[in-house]
Design a protein around this motif. Structure first.
Motif, PDB file in Angstrom:
ATOM      1  N   MET A 132      23.255  40.552  23.409  1.00 60.57           N
ATOM      2  CA  MET A 132      22.006  39.768  23.366  1.00 60.57           C
ATOM      3  C   MET A 132      21.102  40.312  22.253  1.00 60.57           C
ATOM      4  SD  MET A 132      19.708  37.532  24.676  1.00 60.57           S
ATOM      5  CE  MET A 132      20.615  36.887  26.087  1.00 60.57           C
ATOM      6  N   LYS A 135      12.007  31.180  22.302  1.00 65.86           N
ATOM      7  CA  LYS A 135      12.176  29.749  22.574  1.00 65.86           C
ATOM      8  C   LYS A 135      13.594  29.459  23.057  1.00 65.86           C
ATOM      9  CE  LYS A 135       8.920  27.556  19.612  1.00 65.86           C
ATOM     10  NZ  LYS A 135       8.803  27.440  18.169  1.00 65.86           N
ATOM     11  N   ALA A 136      14.577  30.116  22.450  1.00 61.21           N
ATOM     12  CA  ALA A 136      15.976  29.866  22.830  1.00 61.21           C
ATOM     13  C   ALA A 136      16.201  30.224  24.304  1.00 61.21           C
ATOM     14  CB  ALA A 136      16.907  30.690  21.928  1.00 61.21           C
ATOM     15  N   VAL A 137      15.633  31.348  24.756  1.00 61.71           N
ATOM     16  CA  VAL A 137      15.802  31.752  26.162  1.00 61.71           C
ATOM     17  C   VAL A 137      15.067  30.775  27.090  1.00 61.71           C
ATOM     18  CG1 VAL A 137      15.229  33.553  27.849  1.00 61.71           C
ATOM     19  CG2 VAL A 137      16.168  34.190  25.624  1.00 61.71           C
ATOM     20  N   ASN A 150      14.382  27.675  26.594  1.00 64.20           N
ATOM     21  CA  ASN A 150      15.112  26.402  26.657  1.00 64.20           C
ATOM     22  C   ASN A 150      16.392  26.525  27.455  1.00 64.20           C
ATOM     23  OD1 ASN A 150      13.143  25.216  25.144  1.00 64.20           O
ATOM     24  ND2 ASN A 150      14.219  25.445  23.183  1.00 64.20           N
ATOM     25  N   LYS A 151      17.109  27.626  27.238  1.00 60.27           N
ATOM     26  CA  LYS A 151      18.387  27.816  27.940  1.00 60.27           C
ATOM     27  C   LYS A 151      18.195  27.750  29.447  1.00 60.27           C
ATOM     28  CE  LYS A 151      22.071  31.285  28.402  1.00 60.27           C
ATOM     29  NZ  LYS A 151      22.485  32.633  28.006  1.00 60.27           N
ATOM     30  N   TYR A 152      17.101  28.320  29.935  1.00 60.81           N
ATOM     31  CA  TYR A 152      16.866  28.376  31.381  1.00 60.81           C
ATOM     32  C   TYR A 152      15.839  27.346  31.859  1.00 60.81           C
ATOM     33  CZ  TYR A 152      19.656  32.590  31.537  1.00 60.81           C
ATOM     34  OH  TYR A 152      20.701  33.472  31.465  1.00 60.81           O
ATOM     35  N   SER A 153      15.402  26.466  30.962  1.00 64.99           N
ATOM     36  CA  SER A 153      14.329  25.504  31.276  1.00 64.99           C
ATOM     37  C   SER A 153      13.183  26.205  31.996  1.00 64.99           C
ATOM     38  CB  SER A 153      14.849  24.359  32.153  1.00 64.99           C
ATOM     39  OG  SER A 153      15.931  23.744  31.550  1.00 64.99           O
ATOM     40  N   ILE A 172      17.117  35.346  34.417  1.00 56.18           N
ATOM     41  CA  ILE A 172      16.952  35.466  32.955  1.00 56.18           C
ATOM     42  C   ILE A 172      17.065  36.934  32.554  1.00 56.18           C
ATOM     43  CG2 ILE A 172      15.410  35.036  30.994  1.00 56.18           C
ATOM     44  CD1 ILE A 172      14.194  32.705  32.511  1.00 56.18           C
ATOM     45  N   ASP A 197      20.474  38.343  32.439  1.00 56.42           N
ATOM     46  CA  ASP A 197      21.153  37.950  31.205  1.00 56.42           C
ATOM     47  C   ASP A 197      20.649  38.768  30.006  1.00 56.42           C
ATOM     48  OD1 ASP A 197      22.316  36.661  29.088  1.00 56.42           O
ATOM     49  OD2 ASP A 197      21.283  34.741  29.371  1.00 56.42           O
ATOM     50  N   THR A 198      19.330  38.797  29.813  1.00 58.83           N
ATOM     51  CA  THR A 198      18.794  39.430  28.592  1.00 58.83           C
ATOM     52  C   THR A 198      18.945  40.949  28.600  1.00 58.83           C
ATOM     53  OG1 THR A 198      16.553  39.533  29.517  1.00 58.83           O
ATOM     54  CG2 THR A 198      17.080  37.595  28.204  1.00 58.83           C
TER      55      THR A 198
END
Ligand code: SAM
Length: 285
Positions: free
Chosen positions: A1, A11-13, A15-18, A84, A87-88
């Protein structure tokens, strides 16, 4: 990551998880790598340190903490951030995320259980709506804490450092100055955050004293007196103390103590220094 401290990675994170930002949790995530690195550097954490982070968000600062410290515990209230963070922070095996309200965590117990009662460091980009209770809770916990390096609203950092004569002076200033040497180590404009807050921020470091510079016989009494003095700022110190529910002194006791302090009976609490509050508490104890 990859590192999250940029607008595009954040922003990518999101969006990925809404992920939907929750205002009620004071969610303003850091998107500026320079300020994150500055916080880490100023916090002075190293490979022997146990770090408590309050409110990791999506893990932007946590990533760096994991790389610099021996062990990190991050307390996050918002349960939608937990998957989240899994994941991160998946690359790091020295971090535990606790889904809890930081105000409910027994810090003293945590340090005893997790760091053998050895001093920890606290690092956080604090949710602004509960900065004061969190800082007061940490200071009054009596847990072994080496330092607290926190991003706060600029005005709150000012309040922590100010003395008598300023309208910002209050119970928070006195508690911070009683327990710690406090100094601003960095400034952060609103553009460092997503979403942007309406205020500017400062990073303030509190180096906790091994021994408080001001001696007082009954610390709890001194803080009850301080709170009573600032609860009714417009009233005289004497009236503030007389009206306080959790203080049981007679009018005569209060007036004698104020006189022995060398102050007129019309004095207001907001003009007293920390040393004077300590002396007043000793006179009344
Ligand atoms: N550390 C992240 C960063 O810098 O990008 C997020 C900082 S954001 C200002 C504050 C974080 O504290 C949010 O993740 C929010 O959900 C969390 N938070 C709010 N109230 C909390 C509480 N009572 N206990 C623990 N975490 C809390």
């Amino acid at each position: 990551m990859a590192y999250l401290a940029s607008p595009s990675a954040t922003k990518a994170v999101i969006n990925k998880y809404s992920f939907a930002f929750q205002k009620k949790f004071g969610q303003n995530f850091l998107i500026d790598g320079n300020i994150v690195r500055e916080i880490i550097e100023e916090s002075g954490i190293g490979p022997d340190d146990f770090v408590l982070e309050i409110g990791p968000g999506i893990g932007t600062m946590t990533q760096y903490l994991c790389e610099y410290a021996r062990e990190v515990v991050a307390v996050e209230i918002d349960k939608s951030l937990i998957p989240i963070l899994e994941d991160t922070l998946s690359e790091y095996d020295n971090v535990e995320v606790i889904n809890e309200d930081a105000l409910k965590v027994d810090i003293k117990q945590l340090v005893a259980d997790r760091n053998d009662n050895k001093p920890i460091k606290v690092v956080a980009n604090l949710p602004y709506y509960i900065t004061t209770p969190i800082v007061m809770g940490l200071l009054e916990s009596k847990a072994p804490i080496d330092s607290i390096t926190i991003m706060v609203q600029k005005e709150v950092a000012d309040r922590m450092q100010t003395g008598p004569g300023s309208k910002e002076y209050g119970a928070l200033s006195l508690a911070v100055q009683y327990y710690a040497d406090a100094y601003v180590v960095a400034k952060a404009p609103a553009s460092c955050f997503m979403p942007r807050p309406n205020v500017d921020s400062s990073v303030i470091k509190l180096d906790l004293y091994d021994e408080c510079p001001v001696q007082v016989k009954d610390e709890a009494l001194m803080f009850r007196i301080i709170r009573a003095s600032f609860n009714q700022r417009r009233k005289t110190l004497a009236n503030g103390l007389k009206n306080a529910q959790n203080l049981q002194f007679s009018k005569e006791q209060i007036e004698t103590a104020i006189e022995q302090l060398g102050k007129p009976l019309t004095v207001r609490g907001e003009t007293l220094t920390l040393e004077e509050f300590a002396k007043l508490a000793d006179l009344l104890s």
